[in-house]
Write an enzyme that holds these catalytic residues in place. Structure first.
Site, PDB file in Angstrom:
ATOM      1  CB  THR A  98      -9.080   5.260   3.821  1.00 35.51           C
ATOM      2  OG1 THR A  98      -9.380   6.384   2.980  1.00 35.51           O
ATOM      3  CG2 THR A  98      -8.822   4.037   2.964  1.00 35.51           C
ATOM      4  CE  LYS A  99      -7.225  11.064  10.231  1.00 37.15           C
ATOM      5  NZ  LYS A  99      -7.886  11.311  11.471  1.00 37.15           N
ATOM      6  CG  ASP A 145     -11.007  13.017  -2.907  1.00 39.40           C
ATOM      7  OD1 ASP A 145      -9.845  12.753  -3.283  1.00 39.40           O
ATOM      8  OD2 ASP A 145     -11.261  13.892  -2.073  1.00 39.40           O
ATOM      9  CE  LYS A 179      -0.151  26.204  -6.012  1.00 39.73           C
ATOM     10  NZ  LYS A 179       0.408  26.466  -4.712  1.00 39.73           N
ATOM     11  CD  GLU A 181       2.228   8.220   4.611  1.00 38.14           C
ATOM     12  OE1 GLU A 181       2.783   9.288   4.413  1.00 38.14           O
ATOM     13  OE2 GLU A 181       1.100   7.927   4.156  1.00 38.14           O
ATOM     14  CD  GLU A 186      -2.831   1.584   2.157  1.00 38.82           C
ATOM     15  OE1 GLU A 186      -2.811   0.896   3.183  1.00 38.82           O
ATOM     16  OE2 GLU A 186      -3.575   2.578   2.012  1.00 38.82           O
ATOM     17  CD  GLU A 206     -13.116   5.358   0.715  1.00 39.87           C
ATOM     18  OE1 GLU A 206     -12.233   4.722   1.341  1.00 39.87           O
ATOM     19  OE2 GLU A 206     -13.829   4.834  -0.145  1.00 39.87           O
ATOM     20  CG  ASP A 237      -0.803  14.018  -0.884  1.00 32.39           C
ATOM     21  OD1 ASP A 237      -1.903  13.994  -0.313  1.00 32.39           O
ATOM     22  OD2 ASP A 237       0.275  13.830  -0.283  1.00 32.39           O
TER      23      ASP A 237
HETATM   24  C1  SAM Z   1      -4.507  12.177   0.969  1.00 35.24           C
HETATM   25  S1  SAM Z   1      -3.534  11.160   1.993  1.00 35.24           S
HETATM   26  C2  SAM Z   1      -4.402   9.611   1.968  1.00 35.24           C
HETATM   27  C3  SAM Z   1      -4.060   8.735   3.142  1.00 35.24           C
HETATM   28  C4  SAM Z   1      -4.722   7.365   3.179  1.00 35.24           C
HETATM   29  N1  SAM Z   1      -4.370   6.553   2.031  1.00 35.24           N
HETATM   30  C5  SAM Z   1      -6.227   7.485   3.313  1.00 35.24           C
HETATM   31  O1  SAM Z   1      -6.922   7.157   2.324  1.00 35.24           O
HETATM   32  O2  SAM Z   1      -6.691   7.876   4.377  1.00 35.24           O
HETATM   33  C6  SAM Z   1      -2.103  10.812   0.973  1.00 35.24           C
HETATM   34  C7  SAM Z   1      -0.985  10.114   1.732  1.00 35.24           C
HETATM   35  O3  SAM Z   1       0.061   9.777   0.820  1.00 35.24           O
HETATM   36  C8  SAM Z   1       1.319  10.073   1.422  1.00 35.24           C
HETATM   37  N2  SAM Z   1       2.268  10.309   0.317  1.00 35.24           N
HETATM   38  C9  SAM Z   1       2.324  11.381  -0.500  1.00 35.24           C
HETATM   39  N3  SAM Z   1       3.303  11.237  -1.422  1.00 35.24           N
HETATM   40  C10 SAM Z   1       3.869  10.031  -1.180  1.00 35.24           C
HETATM   41  C11 SAM Z   1       4.938   9.307  -1.789  1.00 35.24           C
HETATM   42  N4  SAM Z   1       5.618   9.799  -2.834  1.00 35.24           N
HETATM   43  N5  SAM Z   1       5.250   8.096  -1.300  1.00 35.24           N
HETATM   44  C12 SAM Z   1       4.592   7.573  -0.228  1.00 35.24           C
HETATM   45  N6  SAM Z   1       3.567   8.218   0.396  1.00 35.24           N
HETATM   46  C13 SAM Z   1       3.213   9.429  -0.073  1.00 35.24           C
HETATM   47  C14 SAM Z   1       1.040  11.297   2.285  1.00 35.24           C
HETATM   48  O4  SAM Z   1       1.979  11.463   3.318  1.00 35.24           O
HETATM   49  C15 SAM Z   1      -0.353  10.990   2.810  1.00 35.24           C
HETATM   50  O5  SAM Z   1      -0.337  10.258   4.025  1.00 35.24           O
END
Ligand code: SAM
Length: 344
Positions: free
Chosen positions: A173-174, A136, A104, A50, A25, A176, A100
């Site tokens: 997920t949180k 989303d 930009k 992460e 994941e 979501e 994420d």
């Molecule tokens: C919008 S959050 C979603 C978190 C989780 N998957 C959820 O659905 O609740 C995006 C997550 O991806 C992580 N993230 C962003 N870029 C990443 C990368 N290049 N490699 C690993 N994790 C990354 C961020 O730190 C963040 O915790």
């Protein structure tokens, strides 16, 4: 530090059967989906990557409570993990939940669902392995749809580009939950790796340690005080097929115990490192110095690190007309992209 590639069987030792399914994941956030994967796949080896420290701490606490027996949380960018930790055709599933978006244009390179990242994800999946994405953000879904459809070796398992409803068996997920509360539509993708032969994308392993020696008739304080920050760029040679560059920013020099430490930021397509390049006197050869990688920050010797050591050695040689390189065990042949620097 995990070896490149990682020996997952050894890492999971008593917690999951060797050779069992391997599930990744990417960006696990607060670990809700890792917990779900663990409960659904008790025989699998589940790896989460992460970059947010608080998420890693949170998941480690869950592990301490025994919630995630067959899960390992790894502090790594997805790109670094995919290129360096996982062997080709080793993964059964990859899950990306709400990446994420990096809207930009100048942040475009940070997006996860790019053609080059999808190529390495596909190469790491076993034939029959699955790639799942949820987002989303409608524009991100459109961009991902185009990139996924253009990736050789992937087949859509849904009758439409994505499903608007969660796929069967999924949990929320949180992030979501927040998207639902704020009324945003979600898009769920499900792809399968077919058995199309793909270009080889081998694991990028560590290079030998770079080591350059020089004759330089200056003291450590003289070397450090002559320092002004500099940067250099070169075309990245690895990974094959992934456009990119190595960039080195030497930001500061410090001295102590007769040696000089040059602080460098080294960025290359699959890994970013903040390292100390050391200029250390060679005891047996007065007036000579060894330039190499310090251990600060547990750096990995990569192409970019070899380039950084070479640039620091060249800078040191430029400080005195009698200075010269006396021994060179660092990679050569980088194509310089810095306008005023010479190609090596
Ligand atoms: C919008 S959050 C979603 C978190 C989780 N998957 C959820 O659905 O609740 C995006 C997550 O991806 C992580 N993230 C962003 N870029 C990443 C990368 N290049 N490699 C690993 N994790 C990354 C961020 O730190 C963040 O915790």
């Amino acid at each position: 530090m995990l070896p490149w590639p990682c020996d997952w069987d050894a890492l999971f030792a008593d917690d999951a059967p060797a050779g069992g399914p391997l599930i990744l994941e990417i960006g696990f956030g607060y670990g809700h989906f890792l917990k779900h994967l663990s409960a659904q796949n008790p025989q699998a080896r589940i790896v989460g990557v992460e970059i947010a420290n608080e998420c890693l701490v949170h998941v480690e606490k869950m592990r301490d409570r025994g919630d995630l027996p067959n899960v390992r949380a790894v502090f790594s960018r997805a790109e670094t993990a995919l290129y360096h930790l996982f062997a080709p055709a080793s993964l059964d599933q990859i899950h990306v939940n709400f990446p994420d978006p990096w809207f930009k244009a100048r942040h475009e390179r940070r997006r996860l669902m790019t053609p080059s990242n999808l190529a390495v994800m596909t190469s790491r999946l076993k034939p029959g392995g699955r790639l799942y994405l949820a987002t989303d953000i409608h524009d991100y879904a459109l961009m991902s749809d185009e990139a996924l459809r253009g990736t050789a070796g992937l087949v859509n398992t849904l009758p439409a580009p994505w499903s608007d409803d969660p796929l069967p068996g999924r949990i929320i997920t949180k992030y979501e939950r927040k998207a639902i509360a704020e009324g945003r539509a979600r898009h769920y993708f499900a792809y399968r790796r077919d058995d199309t032969p793909l270009p080889d994308l081998p694991v990028i392993t560590e290079a030998p340690m770079p080591h350059i020696t020089l004759a330089l008739p200056l003291t450590a304080p003289e070397i450090a005080s002559a320092f002004t920050s500099f940067s250099a760029k070169a075309a990245a040679r690895e990974p094959r097929g992934m456009a990119g560059q190595i960039s080195v920013n030497a930001s500061e020099a410090f001295t102590g115990r007769g040696a000089v430490l040059v602080e460098c930021y080294v960025s290359e397509p699959t890994i970013h490192q903040h390292v100390a390049v050391m200029i250390v006197p060679i005891k047996e050869r007065p007036g000579e110095w060894a330039v190499g990688l310090g251990t600060l920050g547990s750096p990995r010797p990569t192409d970019g690190i070899h380039f950084a050591v070479r640039k620091v050695a060249e800078w040191a040689v430029s400080l005195h007309p009698d200075a010269r390189i006396t021994g060179d065990k660092a990679r050569t042949g980088f194509e310089s992209l810095t306008p005023d620097a010479q190609s090596e």
